[in-house]
Design an enzyme around this catalytic site. Structure first.
Site, PDB file in Angstrom:
ATOM      1  N   HIS A  60       0.933  -1.273  -0.059  1.00 52.22           N
ATOM      2  CA  HIS A  60       0.026  -0.209  -0.187  1.00 52.22           C
ATOM      3  C   HIS A  60       0.911   1.251  -0.041  1.00 52.22           C
ATOM      4  CE1 HIS A  60      -3.662  -2.089   1.593  1.00 52.22           C
ATOM      5  NE2 HIS A  60      -3.368  -2.729   1.005  1.00 52.22           N
ATOM      6  N   GLU A  62       1.061   4.035   1.777  1.00 47.90           N
ATOM      7  CA  GLU A  62       1.624   4.197   2.861  1.00 47.90           C
ATOM      8  C   GLU A  62       3.011   3.352   3.688  1.00 47.90           C
ATOM      9  OE1 GLU A  62      -2.712   5.200   3.337  1.00 47.90           O
ATOM     10  OE2 GLU A  62      -1.246   3.760   2.525  1.00 47.90           O
ATOM     11  N   CYS A  90      -5.675   2.381   5.753  1.00 48.33           N
ATOM     12  CA  CYS A  90      -6.487   0.983   6.169  1.00 48.33           C
ATOM     13  C   CYS A  90      -5.890   0.331   7.481  1.00 48.33           C
ATOM     14  CB  CYS A  90      -6.407  -0.082   5.054  1.00 48.33           C
ATOM     15  SG  CYS A  90      -4.596  -0.786   4.909  1.00 48.33           S
ATOM     16  N   CYS A  93      -2.080  -0.274   7.383  1.00 48.60           N
ATOM     17  CA  CYS A  93      -1.283   0.805   7.112  1.00 48.60           C
ATOM     18  C   CYS A  93      -1.308   1.738   8.463  1.00 48.60           C
ATOM     19  CB  CYS A  93      -1.874   1.917   5.966  1.00 48.60           C
ATOM     20  SG  CYS A  93      -1.521   1.001   4.427  1.00 48.60           S
TER      21      CYS A  93
END
Length: 163
Positions: A60, A62, A90, A93
């Site tokens: 992801h 991040e 999320c 993250c």
């Protein structure tokens, strides 16, 4: 300025995270997410969603930005930094942000916006609240004395690096 207020720099960096999301999404690099990490007004790292290009469900934006910032600083701690994310992180993250000891999070879209775009993490939040035996993921807890010994050895280690 308080920790929870926006500055002109915050707006500029957040716009940059949104632009990273758009550019890399349009290039087919992954989903519509971008992030960057800044310390003392200096950009340390950028990240964008690379889940489908790296075949890595943890890639992801991040997490990618955190990995790059840590490599750049040669440290697992990002104390004193701010992460700018195109969307509310999320659960994975957000956990990574806490583990990295990032001081501030500034984001644009929220989790409802992400859900409307097909990225709904609500079930993960619900799973966290369930007893392990009632989760969708078949989970077996089998305590072993050997693991107790590993934790004891960790605590006794004089050269351990707490994190």
């Amino acid at each position: 300025m308080t920790k929870r207020s926006m500055t002109v720099d915050d707006h500029r960096f957040l716009m940059n995270a949104v632009n990273i999301a758009r550019v890399h999404m349009e290039r087919g690099h992954g989903g519509p997410f971008g992030a960057l990490i800044v310390k003392d007004g200096i950009l340390l790292a950028e990240g964008w969603n690379e889940v489908t290009t790296a075949n890595d469900p943890t890639a992801h934006a991040e997490v990618v930005a955190i990995r790059r910032a840590c490599a750049s600083l040669g440290s697992f701690s990002l104390t004193g930094t701010t992460i700018y994310a195109s969307c509310e992180p999320c659960p994975m993250c957000l956990g990574a942000i806490y583990w990295a000891h990032i001081d501030r999070l500034v984001f644009a879209g929220n989790k409802a916006d992400a859900a409307a775009a097909g990225f709904d993490d609500a079930f993960i939040y619900e799973e966290f609240e369930r007893d392990a035996a009632k989760r969708r993921l078949v989970t077996v807890h089998s305590p072993l004395i050997e693991m107790d010994a590993v934790f004891s050895a960790w605590l006794a280690k004089t050269d351990r690096k707490p994190y």
